[in-house]
Design an enzyme around this catalytic site. Structure first.
Site, PDB file in Angstrom:
ATOM      1  CG  ASP A 153      -7.174  -0.749 -13.873  1.00 60.91           C
ATOM      2  OD1 ASP A 153      -8.107  -0.367 -13.163  1.00 60.91           O
ATOM      3  OD2 ASP A 153      -6.006  -0.355 -13.769  1.00 60.91           O
ATOM      4  CE  LYS A 199      -4.334   3.497  -5.471  1.00 63.23           C
ATOM      5  NZ  LYS A 199      -4.586   3.231  -6.851  1.00 63.23           N
ATOM      6  N   GLY A 204      -5.201   0.314   4.007  1.00 68.38           N
ATOM      7  CA  GLY A 204      -4.666   0.137   5.348  1.00 68.38           C
ATOM      8  C   GLY A 204      -5.655  -0.452   6.346  1.00 68.38           C
ATOM      9  CB  SER A 218      -1.140  -6.064   3.146  1.00 69.95           C
ATOM     10  OG  SER A 218      -1.715  -4.938   3.741  1.00 69.95           O
ATOM     11  CB  CYS A 275     -38.895 -21.802  22.290  1.00 72.88           C
ATOM     12  SG  CYS A 275     -38.981 -23.588  22.491  1.00 72.88           S
TER      13      CYS A 275
HETATM   14  N1  3NM Z   1      -6.750   1.029  -3.635  1.00 73.94           N
HETATM   15  P1  3NM Z   1      -4.005  -2.655   1.927  1.00 73.94           P
HETATM   16  S1  3NM Z   1      -5.725   1.658  -1.405  1.00 73.94           S
HETATM   17  C1  3NM Z   1      -5.804  -1.192  -4.147  1.00 73.94           C
HETATM   18  O1  3NM Z   1      -7.321   4.102  -1.972  1.00 73.94           O
HETATM   19  C2  3NM Z   1      -5.937  -0.025  -3.284  1.00 73.94           C
HETATM   20  O2  3NM Z   1      -8.131   3.423  -3.856  1.00 73.94           O
HETATM   21  C3  3NM Z   1      -6.700   2.010  -2.748  1.00 73.94           C
HETATM   22  O3  3NM Z   1      -4.090  -2.273   0.387  1.00 73.94           O
HETATM   23  C4  3NM Z   1      -7.433   3.285  -2.870  1.00 73.94           C
HETATM   24  O4  3NM Z   1      -5.284  -3.291   2.294  1.00 73.94           O
HETATM   25  C5  3NM Z   1      -5.317   0.153  -2.047  1.00 73.94           C
HETATM   26  O5  3NM Z   1      -2.857  -3.628   1.975  1.00 73.94           O
HETATM   27  C6  3NM Z   1      -4.402  -0.798  -1.379  1.00 73.94           C
HETATM   28  O6  3NM Z   1      -3.706  -1.406   2.657  1.00 73.94           O
HETATM   29  C7  3NM Z   1      -4.964  -1.326  -0.101  1.00 73.94           C
HETATM   30 MG    MG Z   2      -7.126   1.253 -11.167  1.00 74.96          MG
END
Ligand code: 3NM
Ligand code: MG
Length: 493
Positions: free
Chosen positions: A74, A141, A175, A202, A419
């Site tokens: 952003d 998120k 995820g 994560s 080879c």
């Molecule tokens: N954006 P994790 S999901 C930063 O769907 C982000 O646009 C997303 O985190 C989207 O790998 C997400 O821990 C978080 O699940 C992903």
């Molecule tokens: Mg954004």
């Protein structure tokens, strides 16, 4: 950082205590880079401008050390201020074109897409890559729009292909972790378009060992690309031009045919200019070095370098005699190689030819960690992929280092198995020239699994019956892959 970004393993940071814990973010990012993260996005939705700018500069120093791009989520102003490689823009963020005006044409601008429309709009607005998601529900998120699953990703990829955006790189996000990465990569893929990588928060930031977590995720991404490489060889039938020794010519040609490549065994370099223009790859195999042979090698190397086609160096017996040591030096200074493949003592010799102070001790047996360091170091020095063969094969492009544990001891009891691996990776590199490391891994895994499967066949009693069975299995893997049957890949170690 002029080369194309590699989206294989895309780390998105998170500084919240629930995910980062008490760890230091730059430390975690550095560990992840050691483990093979290929691109980093610094994401901090809440920090003050001062804090975000200071942290971004810190992270940029870390990513620059590893030659990996840093993008800012952003905050286009922060990206402009610290001069990093780009930004990532969500659907609710600043317009993409506006970001482009502020950043200039050379920077990377990525966008998030959760639907076909969003994906097409972002492409039309000039996005350099897309983050497609949310794949799976995630605690990272909570305000995600929709959970689209691998099938939703697949639909978006299909639309991108249909609407002429096949070349826009894509990653998926949301995820994604070690237990589902392979699934989302394979289930969303089609022969026309597949993901370039995965984006995770994560799975790396919250991991106890971010380097190990990154290594594991990266191998899953690379593994998922193997079928595409093998299929590309079958589709393109690339030329594998071997300048090799008499002992292995016949076997190498048969291996090339079995994997779907088109072999030519020509040691006469006057032909190399024309052959280099056919879109294939060259193997320089030092099995039998002669003054005349060296002249041919150098001429052919220059022809393939000029045509910008891959060249594989197989420094057979490189450390055995002073003649061969000198030959290696001469070849290394005569052109550039895409892949250097050899056993431990050969790779040590090539490395020694580069750094000179190292002695050559063919009897020394390095640990896997030491061999990983060796391949990485040589890959960096030569700017190429290095493949060190052994019971565990190690491959590196200087940034990503991968181990392959497939193979069988019968490979060591027949002539020319090393080879012909050179021949195999040359065909893979020719057909999949966007990523020679992935190409080399694909060749190595296919080769190893074919050997294991052949050795396990009831009629195979030893080296003699192994050779034809091995050719059959290479052919079988190629055919199964072309049919979309990937059960064999489950054997990849
Ligand atoms: N954006 P994790 S999901 C930063 O769907 C982000 O646009 C997303 O985190 C989207 O790998 C997400 O821990 C978080 O699940 C992903
Ligand atoms: Mg954004």
């Amino acid at each position: 950082m002029a080369s194309k970004p590699d989206y294989s393993l895309y780390l998105v940071t998170d500084s919240t205590p629930a995910i980062l814990g008490a760890k230091d973010l730059p430390d975690v990012v550095e560990a992840s880079l050691r483990g093979g993260v290929t691109i980093v996005q610094y994401r901090d939705k809440n920090g003050s401008r001062e804090h975000v700018t200071a942290m971004a500069s810190k992270l940029h120093r870390v990513t620059q050390k590893y030659g990996v791009p840093l993008l800012i989520n952003d905050r286009v102003d922060v990206a402009v201020e610290i001069g990093c490689e780009g930004v990532h823009i969500g659907q609710d963020d600043m317009e993409l074109q506006q970001a482009r005006l502020l950043l200039g044409p050379g920077k990377i601008i990525g966008a998030t897409a959760s639907s076909k429309d969003e994906a097409l709009r972002a492409c039309a607005a000039g996005a350099d890559y897309l983050g497609i998601g949310t794949v799976y529900a995630t605690a990272t998120k909570k305000d995600t729009k929709s959970i689209i699953g691998p099938s939703g990703v697949s639909e978006i990829l299909h639309t991108l292909h249909e609407q002429g955006h096949s070349s826009t790189p894509t990653v998926c996000i949301g995820g994604v972790n070690a237990s589902n990465a392979s699934t989302v990569l394979s289930q969303s893929a089609s022969p026309q378009k597949s993901l370039d990588g995965i984006a995770v928060v994560s799975a790396i930031i919250a991991a106890d060992d971010p380097a190990a977590a990154s290594r594991h995720l990266l191998s899953q991404v690379i593994c998922a690309k193997i079928p595409h490489v093998i299929a590309a060889v079958g589709d393109k039938t690339p030329l594998s031009h071997n300048m090799t020794n008499l002992v292995v010519q016949n076997f190498a040609a048969n291996v090339a045919l079995s994997i779907g490549a088109s072999p030519i065994m020509s040691n006469y370099a006057e032909e190399a200019d024309e052959l280099a223009d056919l879109g294939g790859a060259l193997v320089l195999n030092m099995g039998t070095v002669t003054p005349e042979g060296m002249k041919n090698y150098i001429q052919a190397l220059r022809a393939y370098n000029a045509a910008e086609r891959p060249v594989v160096l197989d420094p057979v017996g490189a450390g055995a005699t002073s003649v061969r040591r000198k030959a290696v030096k001469t070849l290394l200074s005569s052109g550039s190689f895409t892949i250097i493949k050899g056993n431990q003592s050969e790779i040590q010799t090539v490395h020694g030819a580069t750094v000179t102070q190292r002695g050559v001790d063919s009897a020394s047996s390095l640990s896997i960690a030491q061999r990983a360091t060796l391949v990485k170091s040589l890959a960096r020095q030569r700017g190429c992929v290095v493949l060190l063969t052994g019971p565990t094969d190690l491959l590196s492009d200087g940034r990503r280092t991968v181990r392959v544990d497939n193979g069988h001891e019968l490979l060591g009891m027949i002539t020319g198995s090393g080879c012909t691996l050179g021949t195999t990776v040359s065909a893979m590199a020719a057909a999949y020239d966007t990523d020679p490391l992935v190409a080399a891994v694909a060749g190595t895994v296919m080769f190893g699994i074919a050997a294991e499967t052949a050795a396990g066949r009831q009629h195979v009693r030893g080296p003699g019956s192994f050779v034809p069975a091995f050719l059959d299995e290479l052919y079988g893997i190629r055919k199964a892959t072309a049919r979309g049957e990937l059960g064999w890949l489950a054997l990849a170690k």
